[in-house]
Structure formats: structure tokens, C-alpha cells
Design an enzyme around this catalytic site. Structure first.
Site, short mmCIF file in Angstrom:
data_model
loop_
_atom_site.label_atom_id
_atom_site.label_comp_id
_atom_site.label_asym_id
_atom_site.label_seq_id
_atom_site.Cartn_x
_atom_site.Cartn_y
_atom_site.Cartn_z
N ALA A 164 -15.78 140.73 95.96
CA ALA A 164 -14.40 141.35 95.92
C ALA A 164 -13.55 140.22 95.25
O ALA A 164 -13.94 139.03 95.15
CB ALA A 164 -13.57 141.91 97.00
N MET A 165 -12.18 140.49 94.75
CA MET A 165 -11.41 139.41 94.00
C MET A 165 -9.95 139.72 94.37
O MET A 165 -9.30 140.75 94.35
CB MET A 165 -11.49 139.65 92.65
CG MET A 165 -10.92 138.68 91.77
SD MET A 165 -11.33 136.83 92.38
CE MET A 165 -9.72 136.03 91.90
N GLU A 166 -9.33 138.67 94.87
CA GLU A 166 -8.13 138.49 95.40
C GLU A 166 -6.88 138.43 94.36
O GLU A 166 -5.84 137.91 94.66
CB GLU A 166 -8.01 137.27 96.39
CG GLU A 166 -8.00 135.90 95.56
CD GLU A 166 -9.21 135.31 95.27
OE1 GLU A 166 -10.37 135.96 95.48
OE2 GLU A 166 -9.43 133.84 95.34
N ASN A 167 -7.07 139.12 93.24
CA ASN A 167 -5.98 139.18 92.42
C ASN A 167 -4.75 139.57 93.00
O ASN A 167 -4.57 140.54 93.65
CB ASN A 167 -6.23 140.38 91.32
CG ASN A 167 -7.86 140.26 90.77
OD1 ASN A 167 -8.01 139.35 90.26
ND2 ASN A 167 -8.54 141.12 91.13
N HIS A 177 -10.75 138.97 104.24
CA HIS A 177 -11.07 137.79 103.32
C HIS A 177 -10.11 137.72 102.29
O HIS A 177 -9.26 136.92 101.84
CB HIS A 177 -12.59 137.63 102.84
CG HIS A 177 -12.90 136.53 101.93
ND1 HIS A 177 -13.33 135.38 102.49
CD2 HIS A 177 -12.49 136.18 100.59
CE1 HIS A 177 -13.26 134.42 101.54
NE2 HIS A 177 -13.13 135.08 100.34
N GLU A 178 -10.03 138.89 101.43
CA GLU A 178 -9.30 139.00 100.12
C GLU A 178 -7.60 139.10 100.67
O GLU A 178 -7.12 138.28 99.80
CB GLU A 178 -9.63 140.16 99.22
CG GLU A 178 -11.14 140.40 98.90
CD GLU A 178 -11.66 139.01 98.27
OE1 GLU A 178 -11.06 138.29 97.84
OE2 GLU A 178 -12.92 138.88 98.51
N HIS A 210 -6.52 135.62 101.12
CA HIS A 210 -6.37 134.81 100.09
C HIS A 210 -4.95 135.01 99.66
O HIS A 210 -4.44 133.87 98.82
CB HIS A 210 -7.17 135.12 98.89
CG HIS A 210 -8.82 134.39 98.95
ND1 HIS A 210 -8.82 133.21 98.85
CD2 HIS A 210 -9.85 135.12 98.87
CE1 HIS A 210 -10.18 132.89 99.00
NE2 HIS A 210 -10.89 134.27 98.66
N GLU A 260 -11.82 128.86 99.27
CA GLU A 260 -12.80 129.65 99.76
C GLU A 260 -13.36 129.32 101.23
O GLU A 260 -13.46 130.15 101.95
CB GLU A 260 -14.17 129.78 98.86
CG GLU A 260 -13.64 130.49 97.47
CD GLU A 260 -13.19 131.68 97.51
OE1 GLU A 260 -13.39 132.52 98.71
OE2 GLU A 260 -12.61 132.28 96.69
#
Ligand code: TRP
Ligand code: ZN
Length: 885
Positions: A268-271, A303-304, A307, A326
Site C-alpha cells: 500500500a502507499m501512504e499518499n 502502517h499507512e 505514515h 519505513e
């Protein structure tokens, strides 16, 4: 694809950017066969970069430049230089505005980096260097800008239009199109940019922050998945609450969105404000997702979300600092999971994973420090070392400072650096300033690669009542680092008396004992600690909770390990003693196999396991963990030369012997747990995870006995259950059995029932790919032809090819080299489609030094074949060339 040999990039060459981008105004016109991107960049000379006006070098790849303006003046080709990777022009003033228009092709982007299409939706992945595939930009994390984004698309196919921040305007256009504008009030680097356009449904909820602000929460998925979102939403709310309580961190925008996409390179990505997730890390409900999948969703959502502070509000100065966000965020999510579930079980799982996979990485050709000092392709450094070892480094700081000072340090870090792009040194400095402790030597954990070995010996002086521990540390050479300086190693320990009680711990020179479990700091290559007032020779319980990421060597006897297994008051170390006992027993069996002797299992292991099974007071999840023999991957990692076949034979022999000898207690515990599972609706909570994990590991042993009543129970469990945890476990043991008819029937029924659910079909592929029965490669090759399989979807590649090469060691390492050839073929194909996935798939081949000569030669041969196969991506080139060096 690269046209010249990729260059090494060095941390020591870091320079501040020549120019800054205060504002970024983006417009996307999304069409089926192309997308137009207009970018307006409000820029100025960076005052920290010195005098004069150097050329402006913007990053840009695979962009078709349509128009370029400097301060509203149209530039012609003579005014700028264009290469494969850069656009260079000459500013004439300190402040200026660049306008560019480019055409890009998300519809044919298979690398899943930049703007791409997944199914029917448009989405982005910009970390680490994907934004340069969207527009010309200063694509580096220390350039932070305020973004506004307008997107337009055909309304019927793309009713939902999202980007970072808050929605500020929207409307319709002629010709069935519509548009929306989003504004993100927080400065951010381009890697946190995101955009989504698609036909999505969402579940909406809200969260009231500690200061009383109401935040709208939305999780967007494809309409058919709307019934699988509640678990992720619950996890999000728990995460938001936990970060307020444990770190004092509050969410900052009025809306937080998650979008699930099917084609995604990572988890996944924390945009900022718009997290984009691999659907495997969002969707979960009883019927389709296992307990492990539920826990993974909870952990990745956390986690995301975490961030937002550790990564977004405070970001990285450059990509060498990746572990700053990270490592810290993995540590934060691990503590969150420990608080939500069983702390000890979480620690056991994480340590088992670290020791199998990160230790292997640290001993291989790609070994690098937590803060690397050079790379060719940054995508190759999203590694277990940066993430998991990075988290261990944070955990050690937490251990050394204690929870209060650690919190003081994190508060100072967030306050001091909010809105900045900083380094690991800045983080450690905040910890030092808040605690008053000097972490200079500790920082070697960031700069030195390799897994330290800590060798401990003891001596007891009965006359003086003293007990002395002698500790020696060393660290093997790694690529580019031949000599290592001593680390600071926190060693938590206790001394146990003959009844297993912890003795008071008083070191020579201390006035009184300091607790019964304490942390010693090993800072020198050799160091001794002498405890006084020890009236009998104790048994040490060392490195409790795995207080440092090191290999520990202490000459425990099997009887001592059995004692610790039962009596150590540190739950982690009880498990650890059991694992060490298993390792000793398995290594003995491996030796017997290699010498062609009959295999004889140490009966003490049977008795130790019997005691566990009869202990109804012990947490069932702990029993399940302790009954799990160390995996073949771990046995490979700790072997000098890994004998794949001997390892497999020894482990399977032990499992069958244990199953036969312990049939009664296994069967009893299986039936008791199965009975509760049968009569209780599925609940995704830790007591239920515990029950099902013991039930399923018991079933996996029981099936080895070949008894008819076990087969009947397995089939019944497979058919009569309301959840994927029981169903998949039953399917997995059937697949690994020789009940051919039942196996074929179950696999067929499963695929028919779940053919429309991609994530469930991934599990179906994985279970078969991991089956160690002979003929594994042929089965995998046949499955590649299955209509549900495609190399274009990373989850499918991981489920089938990744599981085969990473988990099915006997088949992958078959001495005819077929497994290696197959993997190399897939890497060569994927190199052109998706370089990040191709490069990750290479992992198992890079470990060739672990094996005997024959396999070494075959593995190297395949690496050389890849190298010679044509134009390699920088991702694959870096890993292959370093592996062969
Ligand atoms: N920052 C992401 C994380 O939370 C990592 C990530 C997601 C990533 N997608 C990626 C990294 C694609 C590289 C390429 O861990
Ligand atoms: Zn992360």
C-alpha cells in the site's frame, strides 16, 4: 528501459536542490488512449544553494512534451535540452513560473509506476521516483510543494475523481465529461501525490479526533467488494485512536480516503489523505480472507495511516534515509498490532520472519546498511533490511531509552521537524536531546551492514557466589565493508534458579540488585558482566524478547532448552528455547540423512511437544507457535552449506514421527477446537485466531498419520465452515497429501466456487505452488496456463511464481536446474513488463552461495543468462550484476 549502464548514486554526493517549487498546479485530462497533463510550477532559486542562476534540470521520463512556457513565454526547442530522463532550461530570474503540457499513456503502463490503469480505473504510484513519469518536475523528496489538482474524465465510466487533500470544486463539461479540483493545504514531496478516477463505491464513517475535529473516512472499492470493507474501516479507526494515545499524533485533514486497486506492486502507499492499497491489504471478510489476511489488513491500514506523521508531515531528505520513515513506521505498526492482539505471538512471528528472510539478505550479495550509502535503482532498496531491521533499530532505541524518554524523543522529533525533509541523524539527535543519552556508537546500526554474532560463555564461582557472563561480538564482512566496529547491543536477560525463578540481578560494584530481568549494554568486542550473590549455578535466559537483531550463540544442552521451554517467564524466550531445541534435533537428523544412516528422532522432542499439548493453561496461539518446527528457509539460512534435500527429508521425518507419537493429544485438541469453530460464528479476534491456529496445525500433523478418521475430519472441515481460515487450511493439507481423488475434487470445487474472486484464487494458486510433493515445477507451469493467471498482475505473480521459488524449496532447487531455468525465464519476460516485480522475483537466485557446487553453477548460469538477455531494466541489472560480482 535503460539505454546506457545505470550509474551508482552516492549518499556522499547529496546536495540541496538548486531550485524550489512553492506551488504545483496540475490538470489531468484522462482519455482512453492517452492522458494530457498540464503542470504549472511556481518556482524560485533555493537560497541555501548559493549564488547565481544555474540551469534548471527537471526530471521526466517517457513524457511527450507538447508545450513549454517560462513566465508565460512559449519556449522553442532551442530554448531547452531534452533527454531520456531530463529537461534542462535556463531561468533568467530568481522567481519564475514553468508551464508544461505533456502526453502520457497510462493505458499501456504495465510497470505500475506513475499513472496507470488497473482494471477500469486510473490510479497512481509515485514513490519513489514515479512522479517523473507524470510530468517534468524536481522529483526528489526534499522538494516540497503545495499541490492543487484538477482531473477531468468521462463521467459515466469514471464517476469518482479523487486526489490529495480537500475537494474544492467540481462540475460537468460538454460531451459527457466532468471534472473535480482538489487542494492539499500541506506541503509535500511529489512521491506523495495521488490521483484516482473510476467507478467506485465507498463505505463512509467518521472519527472525532482528540481535539474534537470530525474527520470523514472513506474506503473506495469496486462495487462487488463493498461487502469486504468493514474490517479495514474498523482497523483505521483503531489506528487513529492508538496514534493519539501512544504518540499524541492527531490526523490533520478533514477527510481520509483509502482506495483499493487490484494491480499494485507493493502492499500500500501512504499518499497524503488518499492512501492507495493493494486490494489484498484492504478486503477481508470471513468467507474469503484468512485470519492471517485479516491481521495483515489491520497492520497495513495502521502502517499507512501512521505514515501521515512518520513520513508525510516529517519526510525524508533523500532516498538513502528511507528507513527514517519505513523503519519507524514498521516499529509503530508492530507495536499497534501487539496492543491489538497477542504481543508475544506478534513478536514471535516478526522474529521468525526477520531471521529467515532479513538475515539471509544481510548475508547475501545485496546486503546493505539500514541507511544505504549507494544504489543504482532505489526501488531495489525497499528491503527487509530497511523495513524490518530498521524497525529493530527503533525497537533498540526504545529499549535503551525506555518508553517515557522514547516518547519525549518522538514528540521532540515531530515538533522540531514538522514540515521538513530530514535524515536519520536528525531523528537520532532528537532522541539524544530528549533523553540526554549519547547514541554516537549506537548509530553504527544505521551504517554497518551484516548480522552481528553474539557469542556468550559462562563461568560460575561457587566459593564466591558469583556468576560471570563473557560476551563477544563480531560481524561478518559484507559487500564494500570488510571491517566492522562494535555495535551497541542491548541484551535483556534473567538468571533462573533450579525451579525456574528469576534471581535478583546485582552486578559487581552495584549496591543492590536492579530487578530480576534487565538490559545490559554490550558496547565492546569483548565484555564480561559478573553477578554477585548467586547461590547456585543459574541458567541464563538471554536476549529476552529478541532485544537485538543478532545471532546468539550459547552452549545450551537439550535438557536446558526443555527446561527453558517450560519455565522461562519471558514468553518469547520460551518459544525461542523450543526453536533451538528443534534446530538441534533437526540438525542431527540432517547429518544422519547426509551420512546415509537411518533417521532417529530424539525422544525428548516428542516429550517436550507432549507437555505443550497437555498444557491447557498455555495460550493456544503459543502452543501452535511452539509446535511449528523451524521452516526450511530458516534451516537453510543457518546452514553453512544448505543441503535442500536433507533439510526437507529431516523436517518431514520429524513431523511424521511427532504426529505418530502424539496422535492422541493432537486429536483431542483438534476435536475440541474444531467443535467450537463449528458452533461459533467467525470472529476476527485474537482468542479466535489462537483457537484456529492450534486446530489447523494439529490437523496438519494428524494428516501425516494417514488415518481414515483424520481424512474424514479434514474433508468435513473443508466443507462445513463459515470462514477461509478453516477452509484453506483443510485444502492445504489435502494438497500436500496423497489422497489424489479427494485433492482433485477439492481443488476443482474451490476454483469453481471462487473463480470470480481474484484474491481467493491467489490463495488457490499459492497452496498448490507451495506443495512439496514431487512434480512441483510441472504443476506450476500448468497453472500458468489457467485462465485466472496473468503475469500482468503482481499478486498473481507472487502467489504462483513467488510462492514456488520462495517456499517450495525442494522443487525449486531440483538438481536438474528446471526450477532455476523457469524462474529466469519469468524474470526475463517480466523485465519488460514490470521491472520492480522482475527484480523482486530474483531474490531466491541471488542466494546461490548457500548451496552445493552443482546448484551454485546452475544458479549462476541462469543469472548470466538473464544478464545476456538484452536490455535490462536498472532494477534487474543492479540485482543480477551485484549477485554475480
Ligand atoms: N511507502 C510504501 C510503504 O508503506 C511503499 C511502497 C508502496 C512502494 N508502493 C511502492 C515502494 C512502490 C516502491 C514502489 O511501505
Ligand atoms: Zn511504509
Amino acid at each position: 528501459m535503460r539505454t546506457e549502464q545505470p550509474k551508482m548514486i552516492y549518499l556522499k554526493d547529496y546536495r540541496v536542490p538548486d531550485y524550489l517549487i512553492d506551488e504545483t498546479h496540475l490538470t489531468f485530462e484522462l482519455f482512453e488512449d492517452h492522458t494530457l497533463v498540464h503542470a504549472q510550477l511556481v518556482m524560485r532559486r533555493n537560497p541555501e544553494a548559493g549564488a547565481g542562476l544555474p540551469p534548471l534540470v527537471l526530471d521526466g521520463q517517457e513524457l511527450e512534451l507538447l508545450e513549454l512556457k517560462l513566465d508565460d513565454r512559449l519556449l522553442s526547442a532551442a530554448d531547452y535540452q531534452l533527454s531520456d530522463s531530463h529537461l534542462t532550461l535556463q531561468p533568467t530570474q530568481e522567481q519564475f513560473v514553468i508551464d508544461s503540457s505533456v502526453r502520457i499513456h497510462p493505458e499501456s503502463n504495465t510497470a505500475l509506476e506513475g499513472l496507470y490503469k488497473s482494471g477500469g480505473m486510473f490510479c497512481t504510484q509515485c514513490e519513489a521516483e514515479g512522479f517523473r513519469k507524470i510530468t517534468y518536475y524536481l522529483d526528489r523528496p526534499d522538494v516540497m510543494s503545495k499541490f492543487t489538482t484538477t482531473l477531468s474524465a468521462e463521467q459515466h465510466s469514471y464517476p469518482v475523481l479523487l486526489s490529495n487533500g480537500n475537494p474544492i470544486a467540481s462540475g460537468s463539461e460538454e460531451g459527457g465529461r466532468h471534472w473535480a479540483t482538489w487542494e492539499d493545504p500541506f506541503k509535500k514531496p511529489a512521491y506523495l501525490f495521488a490521483l484516482v478516477a473510476g467507478d467506485l463505491w465507498c463505505v463512509e464513517d467518521s472519527f472525532t479526533t482528540m481535539s474534537g475535529r470530525e474527520v470523514t473516512l472513506r474506503i473506495y472499492v469496486e462495487p462487488e467488494n463493498i461487502d469486504k470493507v468493514q474490517h479495514a474501516m474498523d482497523s483505521l479507526k483503531k489506528s487513529m485512536k492508538w496514534d493519539e494515545e501512544v504518540y499524541g499524533r492527531e490526523y490533520d485533514l478533514d477527510i481520509f480516503m483509502i482506495v483499493a486497486v487490484n494491480d499494485f506492486n507493493m502492499g500500500a502507499m501512504e499518499n497524503k489523505g488518499l492512501n492507495i492499497f493493494n486490494s489484498s491489504c484492504v478486503l477481508a471478510k470471513a468467507e474469503t480472507a484468512t485470519d492471517a489476511a485479516h491481521q495483515r489488513v489491520e497492520a497495513v491500514v495502521a502502517h499507512e495511516y501512521f505514515h501521515n506523521w512518520s513520513g508525510n508531515r516529517v519526510t525524508c531528505r533523500d532516498w538513502f534515509q528511507l528507513s527514517l520513515k519505513e523503519g519507524f513506521t514498521v516499529f509503530r505498526d508492530a507495536e499497534f498490532s501487539a496492543d491489538m492482539n497477542s504481543r508475544t505471538v506478534k513478536r514471535i512471528e516478526d522474529v521468525a520472519y526477520l531471521r529467515t528472510h532479513q538475515f539471509a539478505e544481510d548475508a547475501g550479495p545485496m546486503a546493505h546498511p539500514v541507511r544505504p550509502d549507494a544504489f543504482m535503482e532505489i526501488s531495489n532498496f525497499y528491503t527487509l533490511t530497511v523495513y524490518e531491521k530498521g524497525s529493530e533499530v527503533l525497537r533498540m532505541i526504545h529499549t535503551l531509552l525506555g518508553p517515557e524518554l522514547f516518547r519525549k524523543g518522538s514528540d521532540l522529533y515531530f515538533e522540531r521537524h514538522d514540515g521538513q525533509a530530514v535524515t536519520c541523524d536528525d531523528f537520532v539527535k532528537a532522541m539524544e536531546d530528549a533523553s540526554g543519552q549519547d547514541l554516537t556508537q549506537f548509530k553504527r546500526w544505521y551504517s554497518q551492514a551484516g548480522t552481528p554474532l553474539l557469542t556468550v560463555s559462562e563461568s560460575y564461582d561457587a566459593a564466591a557466589n558469583t556468576y560471570r557472563l563473557q560476551l563477544r561480538q563480531s560481524c561478518p564482512a559484507t559487500p564494500g565493508q570488510s571491517e566492522k566496529l562494535p555495535f551497541v547491543i542491548p541484551v535483556e536477560l534473567a538468571l533462573l534458579d533450579a525451579r525456574g525463578r528469576e534471581l535478583p540481578l546485582q552486578l559487581v560494584g552495584e549496591d543492590e540488585p536492579v530487578g530480576r530481568s534487565r538490559v545490559l549494554q554490550v558496547t565492546q568486542a569483548e565484555q564480561a558482566f559478573t553477578f554477585v550473590g548467586i547461590a547456585e549455578k543459574p541458567l541464563p535466559s538471554l536476549l529476552r524478547g529478541f532485544s537485538a537483531p543478532v545471532k546468539l550463540s550459547f552452549p545450551y544442552s537439550r535438557d536446558q532448552l526443555m527446561f527453558l521451554m517450560q519455565h522461562d517467564s519471558d514468553g518469547f524466550n520460551r518459544w525461542e528455547a523450543g526453536q533451538q531445541l528443534c534446530v538441534q534435533v533437526l540438525q542431527e537428523l540432517i547429518g544422519q540423512h547426509q551420512r546415509g544412516e537411518p533417521l532417529v528422532l530424539d525422544p525428548r522432542l516428542v516429550e517436550a511437544f507432549r507437555t505443550l499439548l497437555l498444557d491447557e493453561a498455555l495460550d493456544q496461539a503459543m502452543v501452535a507457535e511452539m509446535l511449528s518446527l523451524p521452516g526450511e528457509g530458516y534451516l537453510t539460512e543457518i546452514a553453512e552449506v544448505a543441503d535442500v534435500d536433507a533439510i526437507h527429508a529431516a523436517r518431514e521425518f520429524a513431523r511424521a514421527q511427532l504426529a505418530g507419537a502424539l496422535f492422541e493429544p493432537l486429536w483431542k485438541r483438534y476435536q475440541a477446537n474444531r467443535e467450537i469453530s463449528r458452533s461459533t460464528p467467525y470472529v476476527a479476534e485474537s482468542a479466535h485466531f489462537a483457537r484456529r491456529s492450534l486446530q489447523n496445525i494439529a490437523l496438519s500433523y494428524l494428516m501425516l498419520t494417514g488415518r481414515a478418521e483424520v481424512l474424514a475430519a479434514c474433508l468435513e472441515q473443508y466443507e462445513v465452515c463459515d470462514n477461509m481460515t478453516e477452509r484453506l487450511a483443510a485444502l492445504a493439507v489435502l494438497v500436500n497429501s496423497s489422497y489424489e481423488a479427494e485433492k482433485a475434487e477439492a481443488l476443482k470445487a474451490f476454483a469453481e466456487h471462487f473463480k470470480d474472486n481474484a484474491l481467493v484464487m491467489d490463495q488457490w494458486f499459492s497452496v498448490q505452488a507451495a506443495s512439496t510433493l514431487p512434480g512441483g515445477l510441472q504443476r506450476v507451469q500448468a497453472l500458468m496456463q489457467h485462465p485466472a493467471f496473468t503475469l500482468k498482475n503482481p499478486n498473481k505473480v507472487r502467489a504462483l511464481i513467488g510462492a514456488f521459488a520462495g517456499q517450495n524449496l525442494v522443487n525449486f532447487h531440483a538438481v536438474d536446474g528446471g526450477g532455476y531455468r523457469f524462474l529466469a525465464d519469468q524474470v526475463i519476460t517480466l523485465n519488460a513488463l514490470n521491472p520492480q516485480i522482475a527484480s523482486r522475483l530474483l531474490g531466491p537466485l541471488t542466494r546461490w552461495r548457500k548451496y552445493g557446487e552443482q546448484r551454485q553453477a546452475l544458479m549462476r548460469g541462469e543469472l548470466e543468462r538473464i544478464l545476456a538477455s538484452g536490455e535490462l531494466s536498472s532494477d534487474v541489472f543492479e540485482v543480477v550484476s551485484k549477485s554475480l560480482a
